[in-house]
Write a protein that holds these residues in place. Structure first.
Motif, PDB file in Angstrom:
ATOM      1  N   GLY A 134       0.820  -1.207   0.000  1.00 37.45           N
ATOM      2  CA  GLY A 134       0.000   0.000   0.000  1.00 37.45           C
ATOM      3  C   GLY A 134       0.851   1.252   0.000  1.00 37.45           C
ATOM      4  N   SER A 135       1.948   1.244   0.766  1.00 39.74           N
ATOM      5  CA  SER A 135       2.855   2.388   0.807  1.00 39.74           C
ATOM      6  C   SER A 135       3.512   2.607  -0.552  1.00 39.74           C
ATOM      7  CB  SER A 135       3.942   2.169   1.863  1.00 39.74           C
ATOM      8  OG  SER A 135       3.370   2.073   3.139  1.00 39.74           O
ATOM      9  N   GLU A 136       3.888   1.507  -1.210  1.00 37.30           N
ATOM     10  CA  GLU A 136       4.497   1.611  -2.537  1.00 37.30           C
ATOM     11  C   GLU A 136       3.494   2.188  -3.538  1.00 37.30           C
ATOM     12  OE1 GLU A 136       5.802  -2.330  -3.474  1.00 37.30           O
ATOM     13  OE2 GLU A 136       7.318  -2.369  -1.887  1.00 37.30           O
ATOM     14  N   ILE A 137       2.253   1.737  -3.443  1.00 41.02           N
ATOM     15  CA  ILE A 137       1.221   2.244  -4.345  1.00 41.02           C
ATOM     16  C   ILE A 137       0.983   3.723  -4.088  1.00 41.02           C
ATOM     17  CG2 ILE A 137      -1.234   2.093  -4.949  1.00 41.02           C
ATOM     18  CD1 ILE A 137      -0.990  -0.966  -4.395  1.00 41.02           C
ATOM     19  N   GLU A 138       0.882   4.104  -2.800  1.00 42.77           N
ATOM     20  CA  GLU A 138       0.695   5.515  -2.446  1.00 42.77           C
ATOM     21  C   GLU A 138       1.818   6.373  -3.030  1.00 42.77           C
ATOM     22  OE1 GLU A 138      -1.546   7.286  -0.823  1.00 42.77           O
ATOM     23  OE2 GLU A 138      -2.807   5.821   0.182  1.00 42.77           O
ATOM     24  N   ALA A 139       3.056   5.907  -2.882  1.00 43.42           N
ATOM     25  CA  ALA A 139       4.200   6.656  -3.399  1.00 43.42           C
ATOM     26  C   ALA A 139       4.141   6.757  -4.917  1.00 43.42           C
ATOM     27  CB  ALA A 139       5.506   5.999  -2.959  1.00 43.42           C
ATOM     28  N   ALA A 140       3.760   5.658  -5.577  1.00 41.05           N
ATOM     29  CA  ALA A 140       3.662   5.656  -7.041  1.00 41.05           C
ATOM     30  C   ALA A 140       2.556   6.602  -7.509  1.00 41.05           C
ATOM     31  CB  ALA A 140       3.410   4.237  -7.553  1.00 41.05           C
ATOM     32  N   ILE A 141       1.424   6.603  -6.812  1.00 38.74           N
ATOM     33  CA  ILE A 141       0.343   7.529  -7.150  1.00 38.74           C
ATOM     34  C   ILE A 141       0.818   8.971  -6.968  1.00 38.74           C
ATOM     35  CG2 ILE A 141      -1.936   8.381  -6.414  1.00 38.74           C
ATOM     36  CD1 ILE A 141      -2.672   5.444  -5.811  1.00 38.74           C
ATOM     37  N   GLY A 142       1.608   9.199  -5.914  1.00 36.67           N
ATOM     38  CA  GLY A 142       2.127  10.538  -5.648  1.00 36.67           C
ATOM     39  C   GLY A 142       3.022  11.069  -6.751  1.00 36.67           C
ATOM     40  N   ARG A 143       3.597  10.174  -7.555  1.00 40.99           N
ATOM     41  CA  ARG A 143       4.481  10.591  -8.643  1.00 40.99           C
ATOM     42  C   ARG A 143       3.727  10.907  -9.941  1.00 40.99           C
ATOM     43  NH1 ARG A 143       7.495   6.073  -6.466  1.00 40.99           N
ATOM     44  NH2 ARG A 143       9.258   6.844  -5.277  1.00 40.99           N
ATOM     45  N   LEU A 144       2.460  10.518  -9.997  1.00 44.28           N
ATOM     46  CA  LEU A 144       1.675  10.789 -11.204  1.00 44.28           C
ATOM     47  C   LEU A 144       1.430  12.288 -11.358  1.00 44.28           C
ATOM     48  CD1 LEU A 144      -1.114   8.057 -10.839  1.00 44.28           C
ATOM     49  CD2 LEU A 144       0.821   7.996 -12.437  1.00 44.28           C
ATOM     50  N   ARG A 145       1.265  12.745 -12.604  1.00 47.00           N
ATOM     51  CA  ARG A 145       0.882  14.151 -12.813  1.00 47.00           C
ATOM     52  C   ARG A 145      -0.489  14.375 -12.174  1.00 47.00           C
ATOM     53  NH1 ARG A 145       1.341  13.608 -19.166  1.00 47.00           N
ATOM     54  NH2 ARG A 145       2.871  12.115 -18.428  1.00 47.00           N
ATOM     55  N   PRO A 146      -0.799  15.613 -11.770  1.00 51.31           N
ATOM     56  CA  PRO A 146      -2.007  15.876 -10.962  1.00 51.31           C
ATOM     57  C   PRO A 146      -3.310  15.303 -11.514  1.00 51.31           C
ATOM     58  CG  PRO A 146      -0.612  17.811 -10.956  1.00 51.31           C
ATOM     59  CD  PRO A 146       0.024  16.827 -11.905  1.00 51.31           C
ATOM     60  N   HIS A 147      -3.585  15.446 -12.811  1.00 51.35           N
ATOM     61  CA  HIS A 147      -4.853  14.935 -13.352  1.00 51.35           C
ATOM     62  C   HIS A 147      -4.907  13.410 -13.303  1.00 51.35           C
ATOM     63  CE1 HIS A 147      -6.822  18.587 -14.445  1.00 51.35           C
ATOM     64  NE2 HIS A 147      -5.852  18.980 -15.254  1.00 51.35           N
ATOM     65  N   TYR A 148      -3.794  12.742 -13.577  1.00 48.50           N
ATOM     66  CA  TYR A 148      -3.756  11.286 -13.493  1.00 48.50           C
ATOM     67  C   TYR A 148      -3.965  10.841 -12.046  1.00 48.50           C
ATOM     68  CZ  TYR A 148      -1.794  10.937 -18.267  1.00 48.50           C
ATOM     69  OH  TYR A 148      -1.591  10.994 -19.617  1.00 48.50           O
ATOM     70  N   ARG A 149      -3.347  11.596 -11.125  1.00 48.73           N
ATOM     71  CA  ARG A 149      -3.464  11.280  -9.699  1.00 48.73           C
ATOM     72  C   ARG A 149      -4.932  11.388  -9.264  1.00 48.73           C
ATOM     73  NH1 ARG A 149      -0.028  15.337  -6.732  1.00 48.73           N
ATOM     74  NH2 ARG A 149       1.355  14.670  -8.383  1.00 48.73           N
ATOM     75  N   THR A 150      -5.589  12.469  -9.706  1.00 45.56           N
ATOM     76  CA  THR A 150      -6.980  12.690  -9.308  1.00 45.56           C
ATOM     77  C   THR A 150      -7.902  11.591  -9.820  1.00 45.56           C
ATOM     78  OG1 THR A 150      -6.614  15.079  -9.345  1.00 45.56           O
ATOM     79  CG2 THR A 150      -8.890  14.342  -9.301  1.00 45.56           C
ATOM     80  N   VAL A 151      -7.769  11.247 -11.119  1.00 48.51           N
ATOM     81  CA  VAL A 151      -8.672  10.212 -11.649  1.00 48.51           C
ATOM     82  C   VAL A 151      -8.440   8.875 -10.959  1.00 48.51           C
ATOM     83  CG1 VAL A 151      -9.011  11.303 -13.910  1.00 48.51           C
ATOM     84  CG2 VAL A 151      -7.182   9.619 -13.630  1.00 48.51           C
ATOM     85  N   THR A 152      -7.188   8.589 -10.648  1.00 39.79           N
ATOM     86  CA  THR A 152      -6.864   7.327  -9.964  1.00 39.79           C
ATOM     87  C   THR A 152      -7.495   7.285  -8.576  1.00 39.79           C
ATOM     88  OG1 THR A 152      -4.789   7.138 -11.183  1.00 39.79           O
ATOM     89  CG2 THR A 152      -4.970   5.860  -9.153  1.00 39.79           C
ATOM     90  N   LEU A 153      -7.370   8.367  -7.832  1.00 40.92           N
ATOM     91  CA  LEU A 153      -7.932   8.424  -6.480  1.00 40.92           C
ATOM     92  C   LEU A 153      -9.457   8.366  -6.504  1.00 40.92           C
ATOM     93  CD1 LEU A 153      -5.579  11.157  -4.979  1.00 40.92           C
ATOM     94  CD2 LEU A 153      -5.550   8.712  -4.464  1.00 40.92           C
ATOM     95  N   LEU A 154     -10.057   9.123  -7.412  1.00 43.68           N
ATOM     96  CA  LEU A 154     -11.516   9.128  -7.477  1.00 43.68           C
ATOM     97  C   LEU A 154     -12.066   7.765  -7.891  1.00 43.68           C
ATOM     98  CD1 LEU A 154     -12.190  12.622  -9.109  1.00 43.68           C
ATOM     99  CD2 LEU A 154     -12.655  11.950  -6.749  1.00 43.68           C
ATOM    100  N   ARG A 155     -11.368   7.098  -8.803  1.00 46.60           N
ATOM    101  CA  ARG A 155     -11.853   5.802  -9.296  1.00 46.60           C
ATOM    102  C   ARG A 155     -11.576   4.672  -8.307  1.00 46.60           C
ATOM    103  NH1 ARG A 155     -15.595   3.069 -11.681  1.00 46.60           N
ATOM    104  NH2 ARG A 155     -14.897   1.219 -12.774  1.00 46.60           N
ATOM    105  N   HIS A 156     -10.327   4.569  -7.851  1.00 43.35           N
ATOM    106  CA  HIS A 156      -9.913   3.373  -7.110  1.00 43.35           C
ATOM    107  C   HIS A 156      -9.935   3.529  -5.593  1.00 43.35           C
ATOM    108  CE1 HIS A 156      -8.997   1.367 -10.821  1.00 43.35           C
ATOM    109  NE2 HIS A 156      -8.263   2.390 -11.207  1.00 43.35           N
ATOM    110  N   VAL A 157      -9.948   4.754  -5.102  1.00 44.70           N
ATOM    111  CA  VAL A 157     -10.038   4.960  -3.650  1.00 44.70           C
ATOM    112  C   VAL A 157     -11.458   5.365  -3.264  1.00 44.70           C
ATOM    113  CG1 VAL A 157      -9.183   6.280  -1.671  1.00 44.70           C
ATOM    114  CG2 VAL A 157      -7.586   5.560  -3.470  1.00 44.70           C
ATOM    115  N   GLU A 158     -12.016   6.345  -3.995  1.00 44.64           N
ATOM    116  CA  GLU A 158     -13.357   6.820  -3.661  1.00 44.64           C
ATOM    117  C   GLU A 158     -14.462   6.019  -4.349  1.00 44.64           C
ATOM    118  OE1 GLU A 158     -13.750   8.894  -1.316  1.00 44.64           O
ATOM    119  OE2 GLU A 158     -11.659   9.507  -1.110  1.00 44.64           O
TER     120      GLU A 158
END
Length: 198
Positions: A134-158
């Motif tokens: 989970g920590s590795e995934i969080e770090a990898a998500i943190g490296r995504l450009r902002p729009h990619y990060r947002t869609v990933t969080l909204l889709r897979h977390v929310e």
């Protein structure tokens, strides 16, 4: 028997009519999810708290313009998303470096905010392994450009649908699908590199 709590749309209508109690209830319901989304985008707790507070100030000022044809959660996340993206554009900050960041989630924060939930029958070593992944995934998500990060969080977390994400982010549905596809490819590549290094 206790009466059921009013739904979000009822509370929003009451808040628009001037009810402080109704808006406080909406704040209570969405304070944590909004903070969680923003925190995962900016990777800085103090900044996320400031942006969360600003999100609710803006929501309070605009509550009479909320369209009940849409989910209240989509509307509040849209405000949070726009505010955070504006901040990232203004500051032009890379919220996490390729080498890692002092703002990366600690194990304790990861345990509190990660979508990975410990099940009662899970072995302790399996839980630790999941937490590390989970920590590795969080770090990898943190490296995504902002729009990619947002869609990933909204889709897979929310858990939002593609249509809801398009509404929140003011993007065409096809663009959302493209962003999610590209974000998944980048995450897959990033995690493959991490596994090779271990």
């Amino acid at each position: 028997m206790k009466s059921p709590s009013p739904d979000d749309k009822t509370l929003a209508a009451e808040a628009a009519a001037g009810s402080q109690r109704a808006f406080r209830e909406l704040l209570k319901r969405y304070e944590r999810p909004v903070f969680s989304l923003i925190y995962r985008m900016v990777r800085d707790r103090a900044l996320a708290e400031d942006l969360s507070q600003e999100t609710f100030i803006r929501a309070f000022r605009a509550i009479d313009r909320y369209n009940p044809g849409y989910k209240f959660s989509s509307w509040i996340f849209k405000i949070a998303h726009n505010l955070t993206i504006d901040h990232l554009r203004r500051k032009r900050i890379d919220t996490i470096s390729l080498e890692g960041s002092p703002d990366a989630l600690t194990a304790e924060e990861q345990a509190r905010t990660s979508p990975i939930v410990e099940s009662p029958d899970e072995r302790p070593d399996a839980y630790v392994e999941n937490l590390e992944l989970g920590s590795e995934i969080e770090a990898a998500i943190g490296r995504l450009r902002p729009h990619y990060r947002t869609v990933t969080l909204l889709r897979h977390v929310e858990g939002y649908s593609y249509n809801e994400i398009a509404e929140i982010m003011d993007l065409p549905l096809g663009t959302v699908k493209t962003y999610i596809h590209r974000a998944r490819l980048e995450l897959k590549e990033a995690l493959a590199h991490l596994r090779e290094e271990l």
